[in-house]
Design a protein around this motif. Sequence first.
Motif, PDB file in Angstrom:
ATOM      1  N   LYS A  22       0.808  -1.224   0.000  1.00 11.52           N
ATOM      2  CA  LYS A  22       0.000   0.000   0.000  1.00 11.52           C
ATOM      3  C   LYS A  22       0.841   1.275   0.000  1.00 11.52           C
ATOM      4  O   LYS A  22       0.298   2.376  -0.121  1.00 11.52           O
ATOM      5  CB  LYS A  22      -0.929   0.018   1.227  1.00 11.52           C
ATOM      6  N   VAL A  26       0.292   6.266  -0.777  1.00 12.78           N
ATOM      7  CA  VAL A  26       0.357   7.386   0.168  1.00 12.78           C
ATOM      8  C   VAL A  26       1.549   8.295  -0.128  1.00 12.78           C
ATOM      9  O   VAL A  26       2.503   7.906  -0.798  1.00 12.78           O
ATOM     10  CB  VAL A  26       0.437   6.885   1.629  1.00 12.78           C
ATOM     11  N   ARG A 124      -2.076  11.990   1.199  1.00 11.41           N
ATOM     12  CA  ARG A 124      -2.531  10.729   1.784  1.00 11.41           C
ATOM     13  C   ARG A 124      -1.469  10.163   2.726  1.00 11.41           C
ATOM     14  O   ARG A 124      -0.279  10.264   2.443  1.00 11.41           O
ATOM     15  CB  ARG A 124      -2.863   9.729   0.679  1.00 11.41           C
ATOM     16  N   MET A 126      -0.206   7.026   5.636  1.00 10.20           N
ATOM     17  CA  MET A 126      -0.292   5.703   6.238  1.00 10.20           C
ATOM     18  C   MET A 126       0.226   5.823   7.671  1.00 10.20           C
ATOM     19  O   MET A 126       1.269   6.434   7.917  1.00 10.20           O
ATOM     20  CB  MET A 126       0.569   4.696   5.465  1.00 10.20           C
ATOM     21  N   GLN A 160     -10.241  -2.223   4.406  1.00  8.82           N
ATOM     22  CA  GLN A 160      -9.462  -1.070   3.958  1.00  8.82           C
ATOM     23  C   GLN A 160     -10.379   0.129   3.890  1.00  8.82           C
ATOM     24  O   GLN A 160     -11.510   0.036   3.418  1.00  8.82           O
ATOM     25  CB  GLN A 160      -8.857  -1.340   2.591  1.00  8.82           C
ATOM     26  N   TRP A 162     -10.347   4.719   3.601  1.00 11.41           N
ATOM     27  CA  TRP A 162      -9.701   6.028   3.623  1.00 11.41           C
ATOM     28  C   TRP A 162     -10.481   6.905   4.589  1.00 11.41           C
ATOM     29  O   TRP A 162     -11.700   7.010   4.505  1.00 11.41           O
ATOM     30  CB  TRP A 162      -9.708   6.661   2.230  1.00 11.41           C
ATOM     31  N   LEU A 172      -4.959   6.250   5.221  1.00 13.74           N
ATOM     32  CA  LEU A 172      -5.243   4.884   4.805  1.00 13.74           C
ATOM     33  C   LEU A 172      -5.121   3.993   6.035  1.00 13.74           C
ATOM     34  O   LEU A 172      -4.042   3.787   6.565  1.00 13.74           O
ATOM     35  CB  LEU A 172      -4.244   4.433   3.728  1.00 13.74           C
ATOM     36  N   THR A 174      -5.278   0.723   6.626  1.00 14.62           N
ATOM     37  CA  THR A 174      -5.318  -0.669   6.199  1.00 14.62           C
ATOM     38  C   THR A 174      -4.169  -1.539   6.675  1.00 14.62           C
ATOM     39  O   THR A 174      -4.371  -2.716   6.881  1.00 14.62           O
ATOM     40  CB  THR A 174      -5.408  -0.756   4.655  1.00 14.62           C
TER      41      THR A 174
END
Length: 301
Positions: A22, A26, A124, A126, A160, A162, A172, A174
Amino acid sequence: MMNTIQWFPGHMAKARRQVTEKLHLVDIVIELLDARLPLSSRNPMMNEIVKDKPRLILLTKSDLADEQVTKEWKAYFSEQGIHVLPIDAQSGKGVNQIVPQCERVLAPLFAAREKKGIKSRKFRVMVVGIPNVGKSTIINRLAKRNATVTGDRPGVTKAQQWIRVGQTMEILDTPGILWPKFDDPTVGMRLAVSGAIKGEILPIDEVARYALTFLAERYPTALMERYKLKDVASLDRVELMEEIGKKRGCLIRGGEVDYEKVAEIILTDFRSGRIGRITLEKPEDWLKEEGNADETDHSRD
């Protein structure tokens, strides 16, 4: 003598795979570390996994950590070019600085976009960290709602998603929880004292004795004040537990000290901050430990 603690390689592998898969989605990684034990609460593979992706370290539970040592850790990470922000997820202190700090870290990305005629400052994120470091609490505070659906077991994520934060940030939620992997039992003990490792993995009395040894060496005044002790330097760990047990009335039939009850009191007091603001490791501790490991490796040549 402490034995090497068996950890969770299966969860490690799954968590690493989830993060790696992932990462391209991001712009920045927010890494959560416990301010009381920053490197012990860190996945040692993080640099290898994240590579050149922009990163922000949040030192969580900073309200429980030694302020002076937190400054030393900030300097330690800053020297590596990593931005650091101490926060307290429970009270929310410092949480409102997360978005502006991310924007500062991502300034080069925004400048590159503008050159291409893209004025968007949306980004974005993580968020990664070990259990009990405050991941869900921080995300929910940023989102101003109960937004996370991440399971509480290592490597477990239910779905998952957002999560939108204000007008610019999306998180995110996830990746599975990243566990630290360690061979050094001292790291395991620090994690156990902090509450990141549960009692079924390490005996509570052994963890409490480790905590007492550390506190007597680094924070003797705080230890004496909390438990009304006149001296800690001349007492060994068992004698300290006996003294605390007598002060707190932790006695069983025959006037014997209930060591398990004493251990629970010591660890609860540490984790709640009742003993004081304590940090279990300094940058210099790791430099010493790494030096000792190097000497050991050379001795095997």
